[in-house]
Design an enzyme around this catalytic site. Structure first.
Site, PDB file in Angstrom:
ATOM      1  N   TYR A 123     -48.272  76.424 -40.099  1.00 48.95           N
ATOM      2  CA  TYR A 123     -47.008  75.927 -39.568  1.00 48.95           C
ATOM      3  C   TYR A 123     -47.134  74.632 -38.783  1.00 48.95           C
ATOM      4  CZ  TYR A 123     -48.631  79.832 -36.547  1.00 48.95           C
ATOM      5  OH  TYR A 123     -49.375  80.751 -35.855  1.00 48.95           O
TER       6      TYR A 123
ATOM      7  N   CYS B 192     -60.320  74.035 -51.626  1.00 48.29           N
ATOM      8  CA  CYS B 192     -59.639  73.485 -52.798  1.00 48.29           C
ATOM      9  C   CYS B 192     -58.145  73.726 -52.694  1.00 48.29           C
ATOM     10  CB  CYS B 192     -60.204  74.125 -54.067  1.00 48.29           C
ATOM     11  SG  CYS B 192     -59.617  73.343 -55.579  1.00 48.29           S
TER      12      CYS B 192
ATOM     13  N   TYR C 169     -55.475  82.837 -32.112  1.00 44.99           N
ATOM     14  CA  TYR C 169     -55.171  82.807 -33.540  1.00 44.99           C
ATOM     15  C   TYR C 169     -56.098  81.866 -34.308  1.00 44.99           C
ATOM     16  CZ  TYR C 169     -51.124  85.016 -31.498  1.00 44.99           C
ATOM     17  OH  TYR C 169     -50.328  85.846 -30.763  1.00 44.99           O
TER      18      TYR C 169
END
Length: 425
Positions: A317, A344, A380
Site C-alpha cells: 500500500y 520477478c 509488519y
C-alpha cells in the site's frame, strides 16, 4: 530514526548475511515503557497487538512492561502463552480479536478460557455450538475510521471489521440467548493520515460508546483500539503520549459517570512500540538506468537483495520508509534514485506511493557492495514476510548493551520444504 553509527552493520552483515533485521532493544523497551506509563492506573490498560511483531524478544518486552496481548489467531494465543502471558479472562491478559474462527482458534479460545472479541455475528453461534461457556467482548464498526491509506481502513463502510453499530442490538440478543454475558466493547478507527484526525476520532468513539453502554449493563471495559501514530518520515511529528493519557483518563471518567459504574479503558498502541526499533539492512548489487520515452521519464535503479518478501508494506500500500546508504555512496551528492529488489515482480520497489507510482528518493549514489538501510521496519516487517519464490525469511538480530544476539536465523530451503509431504487422505 535509529543512529546507524551505533551498530557494526558491515560486520553483522558478514556474520548473518543480507538482508537482515536489526532490533534495538533499548528503543524497544523505551517505547513499551512509554505505552505502559501512558496507560498506568486502575482505569487504563495497554494491549499490544502482536500481529505487528510477534518475535519472542518483542513479546518478552511487552510482558515485562505489563502490557496485555491482542491476538488474532489461535497460534498467536498459543505463542503469547509460551511467552509467559496467562490464559483465562480474569483478567483477560490475552484477548482473541477476529471476524472468523480459523484453524485452531475456536478450540484454543475454549481450552484456555481466552476472552473472544466477536467481529461477526456468526461467531456467537460457533462458540455456542462448540460448547463455550463464558463472557465475550464485541467489536463494533462505528461507521467511521481511516487508516493511513484506504486499504487500511478499520472502521466505516469499506471495513470488514466488526459488527455495524446499527446491528449491535440484534447481536446482543443473540449473545443473551446463547448465555454469553457481554463484558467488553471494542472499536478501532485507525490512525488516520494526520495526528489531529486520530485524536478527533478517539473523541467521536467515546461518544459512540457513551450511547452503547446504556444498553450493555454487564460491560466493564471499553477498548478504544488505537494505533498510536508513528512518524515514518524525518519531518514527521512525534505523537504526544502525555496528551493521549489525559484523553484516555477523560474517556474513562466520562464513560464511568455516564454508565453509573466503573468502566476501564483499554488502548492498543499498534505499531508505535515496535516500528521505530528496527531497520532492514540490505546489500546493493547494482545501479542501472532506463531511458525516457513516450511512456515516461527514465529512472536510475538501485538494485538491492531485499524484496517485498522481506518488507511488503511499500508494495502492498505504498508505505513510506526512510532510506540510508551505508558505504561509499553515503558521502556523495544526492540524486533521484529508485530502490528496487530482486523479485520477478514489477511491484518489488521500495520507493513508490499509494498510487503505485515510482517516487525517486534523493540519495547518494551507492556502489555495488554498499549497504542500504530501510528504517522503521519493526512493525509488519518480519511479521508479514514470506517465502515467495522459495526465499528464506531474513535473519533477525537484537542489539542491546553493545552486543548482538541472533534471535531468529535465516531460513533455509530445508526449512521451507519440511512441510511438503505425500500422505493419502
Amino acid at each position: 530514526m535509529l543512529d546507524l553509527t551505533s551498530y557494526p552493520l558491515e560486520n553483522l552483515a558478514r556474520r548473518v548475511g543480507t538482508p537482515f533485521f536489526l532490533y534495538d532493544g533499548a528503543v524497544l523497551r523505551a517505547r513499551m515503557g512509554e505505552v505502559a506509563a501512558a496507560t498506568a492506573g486502575s482505569s487504563l490498560h495497554g494491549r499490544y497487538a502482536m500481529k505487528a511483531n510477534s518475535a519472542r524478544y518483542v513479546l518478552d518486552a511487552a510482558r515485562e512492561a505489563g502490557l496485555w496481548i491482542d491476538a488474532v489467531s489461535g497460534n498467536e494465543v498459543d505463542r503469547a502463552m509460551r511467552a509467559g502471558f496467562a490464559g483465562g479472562h480474569e483478567p483477560p491478559a490475552i484477548m482473541y480479536t477476529a471476524d472468523v474462527f480459523r484453524d485452531n482458534a475456536l478450540t484454543t479460545v475454549i481450552e484456555h478460557g481466552i476472552l473472544p472479541n466477536i467481529g461477526s455475528p456468526g461467531m456467537i453461534r460457533e462458540l455456542h455450538e462448540a460448547g463455550y461457556r463464558g463472557p465475550i467482548a464485541v467489536r463494533v464498526n462505528p461507521g467511521f475510521g481511516h487508516g493511513h491509506v484506504q486499504a487500511c481502513d478499520t472502521g466505516g463502510p469499506s471495513s470488514k471489521h466488526g459488527i455495524w453499530f446499527e446491528e449491535i442490538d440484534a447481536v446482543a440478543a443473540q449473545a443473551k440467548s446463547a448465555g454469553f454475558p457481554i463484558v467488553g466493547l471494542h472499536a478501532h478507527v485507525g490512525t488516520g493520515p494526520q495526528i489531529g484526525e486520530f485524536d478527533f476520532n478517539m473523541r467521536r468513539l467515546v461518544g459512540v460508546f457513551d450511547d452503547l453502554l446504556q444498553r450493555f449493563p454487564e460491560v466493564t471495559s471499553v477498548n478504544l483500539g488505537g494505533g498510536i501514530p508513528h512518524p515514518y518520515r524525518i519531518e514527521g511529528q512525534a505523537y504526544d503520549l502525555v496528551g493521549y493519557r489525559a484523553l484516555m483518563l477523560e474517556a474513562a471518567s466520562t464513560l464511568s459517570e455516564s454508565a453509573g459504574r466503573p468502566i476501564a479503558i483499554e488502548i492498543e498502541p499498534g505499531r508505535y512500540p515496535v516500528a521505530g526499533m528496527a531497520i532492514l539492512v540490505a546489500r546493493v548489487t547494482d545501479v542501472k538506468d532506463t531511458r525516457a520515452n513516450e511512456k515516461g521519464p527514465g529512472n536510475r535503479f538501485v538494485m538491492v537483495d531485499a524484496g517485498f518478501n522481506d518488507l511488503v508494506r511499500p508494495a502492498m500500500y505504498g508505505s513510506y520508509h526512510e532510506i540510508s546508504i551505508v558505504g561509499r555512496g553515503a558521502s556523495r551528492p544526492t540524486e533521484p534514485l529508485v530502490v528496487a529488489g530482486p523479485l520477478c515482480e514489477s511491484g518489488d520497489v521500495f520507493t513508490r506511493d499509494d498510487q503505485e507510482l515510482l517516487v525517486p528518493r534523493a540519495l547518494g549514489r551507492p556502489e555495488p557492495g554498499d549497504l542500504l538501510v530501510l528504517h522503521d521496519a519493526g512493525a509488519y516487517g518480519a511479521a508479514m514476510s514470506s517465502n515467495y519464490v522459495s526465499m528464506g525469511r531474513a535473519a533477525q538480530v537484537a542489539w542491546e548493551n553493545g552486543r548482538a544476539t541472533l534471535i531468529s536465523r535465516r531460513e533455509t530451503l530445508d526449512d521451507i520444504l519440511r512441510l511438503e509431504c505425500s500422505e493419502p487422505l
